[in-house]
Every structure is written in C-alpha cells, then in structure tokens.
Scaffold this motif. Structure first.
Motif, PDB file in Angstrom:
ATOM      1  N   UNK A  18      37.308 -11.309 -11.141  1.00  0.00           N
ATOM      2  CA  UNK A  18      37.311 -12.907 -11.175  1.00  0.00           C
ATOM      3  C   UNK A  18      36.165 -13.513 -11.686  1.00  0.00           C
ATOM      4  N   UNK A  19      36.218 -14.566 -12.047  1.00  0.00           N
ATOM      5  CA  UNK A  19      34.970 -15.457 -12.578  1.00  0.00           C
ATOM      6  C   UNK A  19      34.810 -16.762 -11.973  1.00  0.00           C
ATOM      7  N   UNK A  20      33.664 -16.943 -11.124  1.00  0.00           N
ATOM      8  CA  UNK A  20      33.672 -18.183 -10.330  1.00  0.00           C
ATOM      9  C   UNK A  20      32.961 -19.213 -11.324  1.00  0.00           C
ATOM     10  N   UNK A  21      33.284 -20.414 -11.146  1.00  0.00           N
ATOM     11  CA  UNK A  21      32.233 -21.546 -12.050  1.00  0.00           C
ATOM     12  C   UNK A  21      31.900 -22.518 -10.990  1.00  0.00           C
ATOM     13  N   UNK A  22      30.812 -23.209 -11.378  1.00  0.00           N
ATOM     14  CA  UNK A  22      30.134 -24.122 -10.482  1.00  0.00           C
ATOM     15  C   UNK A  22      29.431 -25.151 -11.452  1.00  0.00           C
ATOM     16  N   UNK A  23      29.979 -26.449 -11.399  1.00  0.00           N
ATOM     17  CA  UNK A  23      29.701 -27.727 -12.115  1.00  0.00           C
ATOM     18  C   UNK A  23      28.945 -28.524 -11.303  1.00  0.00           C
ATOM     19  N   UNK A  24      27.895 -28.937 -11.949  1.00  0.00           N
ATOM     20  CA  UNK A  24      26.798 -29.672 -11.207  1.00  0.00           C
ATOM     21  C   UNK A  24      26.778 -31.216 -11.773  1.00  0.00           C
ATOM     22  N   UNK A  25      26.452 -32.120 -11.071  1.00  0.00           N
ATOM     23  CA  UNK A  25      26.468 -33.543 -11.464  1.00  0.00           C
ATOM     24  C   UNK A  25      25.274 -33.906 -11.999  1.00  0.00           C
ATOM     25  N   UNK A  26      24.132 -33.107 -11.725  1.00  0.00           N
ATOM     26  CA  UNK A  26      22.703 -33.761 -12.200  1.00  0.00           C
ATOM     27  C   UNK A  26      22.775 -33.729 -13.765  1.00  0.00           C
ATOM     28  N   UNK A  27      22.515 -34.834 -14.133  1.00  0.00           N
ATOM     29  CA  UNK A  27      22.016 -35.003 -15.454  1.00  0.00           C
ATOM     30  C   UNK A  27      20.747 -34.123 -15.946  1.00  0.00           C
ATOM     31  N   UNK A  28      19.974 -33.588 -15.200  1.00  0.00           N
ATOM     32  CA  UNK A  28      18.866 -32.711 -15.552  1.00  0.00           C
ATOM     33  C   UNK A  28      19.080 -31.162 -14.880  1.00  0.00           C
ATOM     34  N   UNK A  29      20.350 -30.982 -15.173  1.00  0.00           N
ATOM     35  CA  UNK A  29      20.857 -29.417 -14.480  1.00  0.00           C
ATOM     36  C   UNK A  29      19.968 -28.458 -15.160  1.00  0.00           C
ATOM     37  N   UNK A  30      19.149 -28.551 -16.240  1.00  0.00           N
ATOM     38  CA  UNK A  30      18.462 -27.596 -16.730  1.00  0.00           C
ATOM     39  C   UNK A  30      17.202 -27.364 -15.913  1.00  0.00           C
ATOM     40  N   UNK A  31      16.835 -28.446 -14.978  1.00  0.00           N
ATOM     41  CA  UNK A  31      15.642 -28.349 -14.167  1.00  0.00           C
ATOM     42  C   UNK A  31      15.852 -27.496 -13.027  1.00  0.00           C
ATOM     43  N   UNK A  32      17.186 -27.222 -12.640  1.00  0.00           N
ATOM     44  CA  UNK A  32      17.540 -26.331 -11.324  1.00  0.00           C
ATOM     45  C   UNK A  32      17.624 -24.988 -11.489  1.00  0.00           C
ATOM     46  N   UNK A  33      16.862 -24.087 -10.987  1.00  0.00           N
ATOM     47  CA  UNK A  33      17.321 -22.756 -10.600  1.00  0.00           C
ATOM     48  C   UNK A  33      18.509 -22.697  -9.690  1.00  0.00           C
ATOM     49  N   UNK A  34      19.531 -21.561 -10.198  1.00  0.00           N
ATOM     50  CA  UNK A  34      20.844 -21.925  -9.546  1.00  0.00           C
ATOM     51  C   UNK A  34      21.031 -20.302  -9.044  1.00  0.00           C
ATOM     52  N   UNK A  97      24.722 -22.664  -5.216  1.00  0.00           N
ATOM     53  CA  UNK A  97      23.539 -23.402  -4.688  1.00  0.00           C
ATOM     54  C   UNK A  97      22.516 -23.492  -5.812  1.00  0.00           C
ATOM     55  N   UNK A  98      21.758 -24.752  -5.736  1.00  0.00           N
ATOM     56  CA  UNK A  98      20.579 -25.177  -6.617  1.00  0.00           C
ATOM     57  C   UNK A  98      19.403 -25.408  -5.959  1.00  0.00           C
ATOM     58  N   UNK A  99      18.299 -25.249  -6.448  1.00  0.00           N
ATOM     59  CA  UNK A  99      17.107 -25.629  -5.819  1.00  0.00           C
ATOM     60  C   UNK A  99      16.339 -26.451  -6.683  1.00  0.00           C
ATOM     61  N   UNK A 100      15.251 -27.233  -5.795  1.00  0.00           N
ATOM     62  CA  UNK A 100      14.472 -28.264  -6.645  1.00  0.00           C
ATOM     63  C   UNK A 100      13.568 -27.610  -7.515  1.00  0.00           C
ATOM     64  N   UNK A 101      12.977 -26.540  -6.703  1.00  0.00           N
ATOM     65  CA  UNK A 101      11.797 -25.981  -7.362  1.00  0.00           C
ATOM     66  C   UNK A 101      11.953 -24.491  -7.503  1.00  0.00           C
ATOM     67  N   UNK A 102      12.278 -23.797  -6.276  1.00  0.00           N
ATOM     68  CA  UNK A 102      12.247 -22.241  -6.057  1.00  0.00           C
ATOM     69  C   UNK A 102      13.664 -21.915  -5.383  1.00  0.00           C
ATOM     70  N   UNK A 103      14.361 -21.238  -5.941  1.00  0.00           N
ATOM     71  CA  UNK A 103      15.604 -20.756  -5.327  1.00  0.00           C
ATOM     72  C   UNK A 103      15.374 -19.184  -4.678  1.00  0.00           C
ATOM     73  N   UNK A 104      15.364 -19.137  -3.330  1.00  0.00           N
ATOM     74  CA  UNK A 104      15.184 -17.799  -2.935  1.00  0.00           C
ATOM     75  C   UNK A 104      16.373 -16.990  -2.296  1.00  0.00           C
ATOM     76  N   UNK A 105      16.160 -15.913  -1.839  1.00  0.00           N
ATOM     77  CA  UNK A 105      17.211 -15.131  -1.347  1.00  0.00           C
ATOM     78  C   UNK A 105      17.723 -15.793  -0.089  1.00  0.00           C
ATOM     79  N   UNK A 106      17.051 -16.570   0.674  1.00  0.00           N
ATOM     80  CA  UNK A 106      17.520 -17.331   1.885  1.00  0.00           C
ATOM     81  C   UNK A 106      17.473 -18.729   2.011  1.00  0.00           C
TER      82      UNK A 106
END
Length: 121
Positions: A18-34, A97-106
């Motif tokens: 299967x392939x899951x997709x997730x589309x984000x609303x943010x215009x600054x998508x590139x700034x978010x670790x996912x 999931x998306x993070x403003x700065x760092x996405x951790x495992x928790x």
C-alpha cells in the motif's frame, strides 16, 4: 497551523503493498520535518518513519526497516509512505505528523486524522 490529510489506507493481504499519502495545507511545507506514526488496537502510538525537510535524511522503526519507504514531494506539499511486504502486525491506524522544529520518535506538533490499514493473513 498546519492541516494534514492522509489517504491510501485500506485492506490488503499479507505480503501485499500500500502507499499512504499525506497532503499538508502549509505554504511553508518544506520547513517541516515530517513523519508517520501508527496505533494498533489496545496499543500505544508508535513511530514508524521520519524524513527531513529536504528529504535527504530518513529514519525508520526497526520493525519496518527494509519494507517501508518514506519520501516527500515538496512541490506537492505531500509526504508518502510506501509499504511493502505487509504483515498482519502492521494493522493499525496510520497518522501523518509534522514538527515545527524537530520531529522525534515520540513527539510531533501537528497530526492528521489517521487512515486505517488492515492486513489480513
């Protein structure tokens, strides 16, 4: 605020893909670790995979290494999770999931509504 919308879940037999997709609303998508997390019935939510802003760095839970691949298309504001060789134990609700700065495992800052993946034996 970032809104995340997942798609691509469903029912598949063991060994399938299967392939899951997730589309984000943010215009600054590139700034978010996912990343992707999952939660099986009666279990806690667990980390599955993460990807850096540029897509140049990825990390995976041991349970999915070699079977799942995370990627992103910053031009489409979308992150993907390609899941191969699926096992019944992969059955869960999968969350983007998306993070403003760092996405951790928790921890992440923004979450999608989840998409159900069911793998039959």
């Amino acid at each position: 605020q970032v809104q995340l919308v997942e798609s691509g879940g469903g029912l598949v037999q063991a060994g399938g893909s299967l392939r899951l997709s997730c589309t984000a609303s943010a215009r600054t998508f590139i700034t978010y670790p996912m990343g992707w997390f999952r939660q099986a019935p009666g279990a806690e939510r667990e980390f599955v995979a993460g990807i850096s802003r540029s897509g140049g760095s990825t990390n995976y839970a041991d349970s999915v290494k070699g079977r799942f691949t995370i990627s992103r298309d910053n031009g489409k504001n979308t992150v993907y999770l390609q899941m191969n060789s699926l096992k019944p134990e992969d059955t869960a609700v999968y969350y983007c999931a998306a993070a403003r700065l760092v996405l951790t495992t928790t921890q992440a800052d923004y979450w999608g509504q989840g998409t159900q993946v069911t793998v039959s034996s």
